[in-house]
Design an enzyme around this catalytic site. Structure first.
Site, short mmCIF file in Angstrom:
data_model
loop_
_atom_site.label_atom_id
_atom_site.label_comp_id
_atom_site.label_asym_id
_atom_site.label_seq_id
_atom_site.Cartn_x
_atom_site.Cartn_y
_atom_site.Cartn_z
N CYS A 33 0.84 -1.21 0.00
CA CYS A 33 0.00 0.00 0.00
C CYS A 33 0.87 1.26 0.00
O CYS A 33 1.55 1.55 0.99
CB CYS A 33 -0.93 -0.06 1.21
SG CYS A 33 -1.60 1.51 1.73
N CYS A 36 0.21 3.95 2.64
CA CYS A 36 0.64 3.49 3.97
C CYS A 36 2.12 3.81 4.18
O CYS A 36 2.53 4.24 5.25
CB CYS A 36 0.46 1.98 4.12
SG CYS A 36 -1.25 1.45 3.97
#
Lengths: 108, 316
Positions: A33, A36
């Site tokens: 991700c 993230c």
């Protein structure tokens, strides 16, 4: 990773949340991700700077699906703020440091 | 307050290529990269939300969007570009030197002799009932971020271009089925992507279908569709919806001070010159036709060379 950040798993999650003497911010994240990764360094900084006010934990959703499902996490990064074992705030998506801190602080 | 000869706003392929070129031309560019977000409005731009990039020349084995952007950033930094993770709040290009604000302060944070605007474009939303309420509760604009949570789900991707098919193909790794919902009876996507999508048995198509509403209380449970030919309405039962219906350029910073095309993109004449002298535009903020990593990088190079020659001609 900052030694102030606790790594959580499905097995340890409930215990860590319950026994935290400060509000606990849990970062639901995964290796794949991008957003993230972008907030990871911000959380490292917050773990050092805000250690008095709240603690930070990280849960890798890839290997801990049960906890992610239990808290209906369907988008990452999701940050859940726990106080006395209850979710008091839910922050979805990457944001700049100032905005994150503001939303966390407002719910402490 | 800092003064810079070249201020680059944006850090996608256009902004970073402009940074590499202006840095190598000893212009010490300052790049304002943007701030962390889960949308395309973030350092690195739209490619930060993509998976494999297979068509960027020089990378035959493919690499991911974030990897490519990290490399471009490193290359810009290596030649001395200053990169700042911050967002331009306000830009004044009505007089020179241009002024940019990174905070709410009255004083500008940066003044610049030339500005290269490389702010890119962002995803369009559908603007239908249910969409905002169900965002991140089954509705997503980022397949790479959220696809994982749809393991075993029946989901829909709305759109008919390359990005829609890329998302649909990526999502087949997790979902049981992916329905591509498109308002026309043919796709805009490239041939190779179409062939891949048609060959994937998890992907089906809902043609001539307009989305009227995203259904569900606290979680997506369907889409209400209207057949654009017969006018008939129906419900498509899905528990996930990914939106990839197109883009709009990020022109807020220059709204009212630079000429735009009728569709809202910054008008560039020859090369990267805009209607404002000293302001150059590159990448998706001025390109609604090609919109590729490589064309965007190319136009960043064009803007860097234009800016360099213009500064020289001005004696700046």
């Amino acid at each position: 990773m900052s030694d102030k950040i606790t790594t959580l798993t499905d097995a340890t999650f409930d215990e860590v949340v319950r026994s935290s003497d400060k509000p606990l911010l849990v970062d639901f994240w995964a290796e794949w991700c991008g957003p993230c990764k972008m907030i990871a360094p911000i959380l490292e900084e917050l773990a050092d700077e805000q250690a008095e006010k709240f603690a930070i934990g990280k849960l890798d959703v890839d290997s801990n699906v049960a906890t992610a499902t239990k808290y209906s996490v369907m988008s990452i990064p999701t940050l859940l703020l726990f106080k006395d074992g209850e979710v008091v705030a839910r922050l979805v998506g990457a944001k700049p440091k100032g905005a994150l801190l503001q939303e966390i602080t407002a719910n402490l | 307050m800092t003064h810079t000869r070249v201020l680059i706003v944006g850090s996608g392929p256009a902004g970073l290529t402009a940074a590499i070129y202006t840095a190598r031309a000893q212009l010490s560019p300052l790049v304002i990269e943007g701030e962390p977000s889960s949308t395309t409005d973030q350092p690195g731009g739209q490619l930060m939300l993509t998976t494999d990039i297979e068509n960027f020349p020089g990378f035959p084995e493919a690499l991911t969007g974030p990897e490519l952007m990290a490399r471009m950033r490193e290359q810009a930094a290596r030649f001395g570009a200053e990169l700042r993770v911050s967002k331009v709040q306000r830009l004044d290009v009505t007089s020179r030197p241009f002024r940019a604000w990174l905070t709410d302060d009255e004083e500008p944070s940066v003044t610049a002799d030339a500005v290269i605007l490389a702010t890119g474009a962002r995803s369009l939303m559908m603007g239908v009932p249910g969409e905002e309420r169900l965002l991140s509760h089954g509705l997503s604009t980022c397949a790479t971020c959220d696809g994982f949570f749809f393991r075993g789900h029946d989901i829909a991707v709305v759109g008919g271009g390359d990005s829609a098919l890329e998302e649909a193909l990526f999502l087949t790794r997790f979902a049981s089925s992916v329905t591509v919902v498109h308002r026309r009876d043919a796709l805009r996507a490239s041939k190779i992507m179409q062939e891949r999508a048609f060959a994937n048995e998890k992907i089906t198509f809902a043609w001539n279908s307009q989305v009227l509403e995203v259904l569900g209380e606290d979680r997506v449970n369907g889409l209400r569709l209207r057949d654009t030919v017969s006018g008939e309405e129906r419900t498509l039962a899905v528990t996930g919806v990914f939106v990839a219906i197109g883009h709009i350029p990020n022109t807020t910073l220059v709204a009212g001070s630079v000429e735009l095309e009728e569709n809202g993109y910054v008008r560039t004449g020859l090369g990267s010159f805009t209607s404002v002298e000293g302001l150059f535009a590159a990448g998706d903020v001025q390109d609604h036709v090609y919109r590729q990593a490589i064309t965007s990088a190319g136009s960043g190079c064009v803007a860097a060379i234009d800016a360099e020659r213009w500064l020289e001609a001005q004696g700046l």
